[in-house]
Enzyme design. Structure first.
Site, PDB file in Angstrom:
ATOM      1  N   GLU A 125       7.305 -17.378  19.196  1.00  0.00           N
ATOM      2  CA  GLU A 125       8.110 -16.244  18.860  1.00  0.00           C
ATOM      3  C   GLU A 125       8.020 -15.087  18.457  1.00  0.00           C
ATOM      4  O   GLU A 125       8.125 -14.101  18.097  1.00  0.00           O
ATOM      5  CB  GLU A 125       8.199 -16.669  16.946  1.00  0.00           C
ATOM      6  CG  GLU A 125       7.984 -18.426  16.363  1.00  0.00           C
ATOM      7  CD  GLU A 125       8.095 -18.799  14.849  1.00  0.00           C
ATOM      8  OE1 GLU A 125       7.840 -17.967  13.814  1.00  0.00           O
ATOM      9  OE2 GLU A 125       8.898 -19.101  14.409  1.00  0.00           O
ATOM     10  N   ASN A 166       7.108 -19.744  22.958  1.00  0.00           N
ATOM     11  CA  ASN A 166       7.680 -21.236  22.233  1.00  0.00           C
ATOM     12  C   ASN A 166       8.410 -20.096  20.953  1.00  0.00           C
ATOM     13  O   ASN A 166       8.148 -19.211  19.955  1.00  0.00           O
ATOM     14  CB  ASN A 166       6.021 -21.987  21.298  1.00  0.00           C
ATOM     15  CG  ASN A 166       7.736 -23.328  20.364  1.00  0.00           C
ATOM     16  OD1 ASN A 166       7.823 -24.176  21.294  1.00  0.00           O
ATOM     17  ND2 ASN A 166       6.600 -23.327  19.018  1.00  0.00           N
ATOM     18  N   HIS A 202      14.981 -25.595  15.497  1.00  0.00           N
ATOM     19  CA  HIS A 202      14.971 -25.961  13.952  1.00  0.00           C
ATOM     20  C   HIS A 202      17.066 -25.460  14.148  1.00  0.00           C
ATOM     21  O   HIS A 202      17.147 -24.501  12.922  1.00  0.00           O
ATOM     22  CB  HIS A 202      14.055 -25.145  12.750  1.00  0.00           C
ATOM     23  CG  HIS A 202      12.860 -24.882  13.052  1.00  0.00           C
ATOM     24  ND1 HIS A 202      12.208 -25.742  12.962  1.00  0.00           N
ATOM     25  CD2 HIS A 202      12.065 -24.427  13.711  1.00  0.00           C
ATOM     26  CE1 HIS A 202      11.184 -26.310  13.473  1.00  0.00           C
ATOM     27  NE2 HIS A 202      10.711 -25.592  13.922  1.00  0.00           N
ATOM     28  N   GLU A 232      10.267 -28.806  18.152  1.00  0.00           N
ATOM     29  CA  GLU A 232      10.253 -28.265  16.863  1.00  0.00           C
ATOM     30  C   GLU A 232      11.449 -29.285  16.050  1.00  0.00           C
ATOM     31  O   GLU A 232      11.627 -28.494  14.482  1.00  0.00           O
ATOM     32  CB  GLU A 232       9.376 -26.885  16.673  1.00  0.00           C
ATOM     33  CG  GLU A 232       8.760 -26.823  16.475  1.00  0.00           C
ATOM     34  CD  GLU A 232       7.389 -25.313  15.673  1.00  0.00           C
ATOM     35  OE1 GLU A 232       8.755 -24.346  14.973  1.00  0.00           O
ATOM     36  OE2 GLU A 232       7.155 -24.737  16.532  1.00  0.00           O
ATOM     37  N   ASP A 234      13.957 -30.535  13.948  1.00  0.00           N
ATOM     38  CA  ASP A 234      14.668 -31.230  12.670  1.00  0.00           C
ATOM     39  C   ASP A 234      15.928 -30.510  12.219  1.00  0.00           C
ATOM     40  O   ASP A 234      16.311 -29.341  12.961  1.00  0.00           O
ATOM     41  CB  ASP A 234      13.944 -30.777  11.370  1.00  0.00           C
ATOM     42  CG  ASP A 234      13.210 -29.433  11.112  1.00  0.00           C
ATOM     43  OD1 ASP A 234      14.035 -28.086  12.418  1.00  0.00           O
ATOM     44  OD2 ASP A 234      12.702 -28.935  10.403  1.00  0.00           O
TER      45      ASP A 234
HETATM   46  C1  XIL Z   1       5.521 -24.039   9.109  1.00  0.00           C
HETATM   47  C2  XIL Z   1       5.191 -24.848   8.893  1.00  0.00           C
HETATM   48  O1  XIL Z   1       5.516 -26.802   9.230  1.00  0.00           O
HETATM   49  C3  XIL Z   1       4.627 -25.443   7.441  1.00  0.00           C
HETATM   50  O2  XIL Z   1       3.497 -26.409   7.041  1.00  0.00           O
HETATM   51  C4  XIL Z   1       4.124 -23.796   7.426  1.00  0.00           C
HETATM   52  O3  XIL Z   1       3.729 -23.210   5.756  1.00  0.00           O
HETATM   53  C5  XIL Z   1       4.538 -22.697   8.446  1.00  0.00           C
HETATM   54  O4  XIL Z   1       4.620 -23.289   9.597  1.00  0.00           O
HETATM   55  N1  XIL Z   1       8.338 -22.015  13.392  1.00  0.00           N
HETATM   56  C6  XIL Z   1       7.033 -22.661  13.400  1.00  0.00           C
HETATM   57  C7  XIL Z   1       6.390 -23.002  12.980  1.00  0.00           C
HETATM   58  O5  XIL Z   1       6.165 -22.321  15.066  1.00  0.00           O
HETATM   59  O6  XIL Z   1       4.124 -23.411  13.729  1.00  0.00           O
HETATM   60  C8  XIL Z   1       6.493 -23.570  11.626  1.00  0.00           C
HETATM   61  O7  XIL Z   1       5.511 -24.779  10.913  1.00  0.00           O
HETATM   62  C9  XIL Z   1       7.666 -23.632  11.286  1.00  0.00           C
HETATM   63  C10 XIL Z   1       8.467 -22.864  12.435  1.00  0.00           C
END
Ligand code: XIL
Length: 312
Positions: A125, A166, A202, A232, A234
């Site tokens: 990020e 990422n 996300h 990631e 979802d």
């Molecule tokens: C999230 C985890 O899933 C949670 O359990 C934690 O509380 C916060 O982080 N982007 C990312 C991940 O790169 O590391 C994050 O993961 C979600 C957003």
């Protein structure tokens, strides 16, 4: 990594659940997924809770578990602005000191798993919404060069690992994705060891990228010779009105879109979902964002993933 005849499927996992009393989590992971990404176990606060005192017990078990079961591990993550230990954030540092701290962290962590973790989200990020390099402790004290430095240190620690940047909200062209692209382009031109860009994805049923725009944006990164994995995924559903069934159908379409984009790109080797079951998502119980429901039954989203990723 060379792509086989299908896109691999990964899961962001929680170690406590993987070895927990409810065997459905572990069994679903083992049956369905090719790889795991630890959701929290390899972040800086977990691995270096005290300065220069590393805690590898859980991460070691997680890697051993993956190796024993023939699963790949995506290392996540060495350089981020969140989940930092308080010893680091509660004071300011001189540039030379912070450089030494970051170099030690990156090289100790990546070096430990040399040969066992084949890809790393080295920098997580780094880009802000407005298309600037995000103002973090790293950028503030080390300057813009911290991204390239971290990648070079990582490469020294494991020359065989594939190294990624990422980020999220970079699915479609726009200020954020364009800045990420400019950064990637510059790093590739300077022969900095960057091998891929992770698209977190996300997203939600109310707001998600359409296939053509997604493919076009990801393709410009892969045209630089970079991997373009989905890291990631979802899909939140609370923004879509209607019955549960309608929401799941809308979600299926989003999963299809992302999987189809990945399949269309030669350098998209793997699609990782950020979790396995709606029973355990970082977004809480209401969003139902994952491919398996709270009882570990496959949802329409899972069926479409399997179907779409296999059709290479
Ligand atoms: C999230 C985890 O899933 C949670 O359990 C934690 O509380 C916060 O982080 N982007 C990312 C991940 O790169 O590391 C994050 O993961 C979600 C957003």
């Amino acid at each position: 990594m060379t792509r086989g005849d299908r896109v691999q499927l990964g899961a962001g996992v929680d170690w406590g659940l993987l070895i927990g009393a409810d065997a459905r989590y572990r069994n679903t992971f083992l049956e369905v997924f090719d790889s795991l990404t630890p959701q929290n176990e390899m972040k800086m606060d977990a691995l270096q809770p005290q300065r220069a005192r590393y805690e590898f017990a859980i991460a070691d078990q997680l890697v051993a578990f993956a190796v024993a079961h023939g699963k790949q591990v995506r290392g996540h993550t060495t350089v981020w602005h969140k989940q930092l230990p308080t010893w680091l954030t509660r004071r300011s540092w001189a540039r030379a000191e912070l450089t030494a701290i970051l170099k030690d962290h990156v090289q100790t962590v990546i070096g430990r798993y040399r040969g066992r973790i084949s890809e790393w989200d080295v920098v997580n990020e780094p880009i802000a919404e407005d298309g600037t390099l995000r103002p973090t402790i790293w950028r503030g004290t080390l300057g813009h060069g911290y991204v390239a430095d971290a990648l070079c240190w990582a490469h020294e620690a494991d020359p065989g690992a594939r190294l990624y940047i990422n980020d999220y909200n970079t699915e479609l062209a726009g200020p954020k994705a364009d800045r990420l692209y400019a950064l990637a382009q510059e790093l590739v031109a300077r022969e900095v060891p960057l091998h891929g860009v992770g698209f977190q994805m996300h997203v939600s049923t109310a707001s998600y990228p359409r296939e053509a725009g997604l493919v076009a944006n990801m393709r410009r990164f892969s045209d630089l010779g970079l991997g373009v994995d989905v890291t990631e995924l979802d899909v939140r559903t609370s923004g879509t009105p209607g019955s549960a069934e309608e929401r799941l159908a809308a979600q299926r379409e989003v999963y299809r879109t992302v999987a189809a984009a990945c399949r269309a790109l030669e350098r998209c080797d793997r699609l990782t979902t950020w979790g396995i079951t709606d029973a355990h998502s970082w977004l809480g119980p209401a969003e139902l964002p994952l491919p398996f429901d709270g009882s570990y039954e496959p949802k329409p989203a899972f069926a479409v993933l399997r179907e779409t990723l296999a059709l290479r």
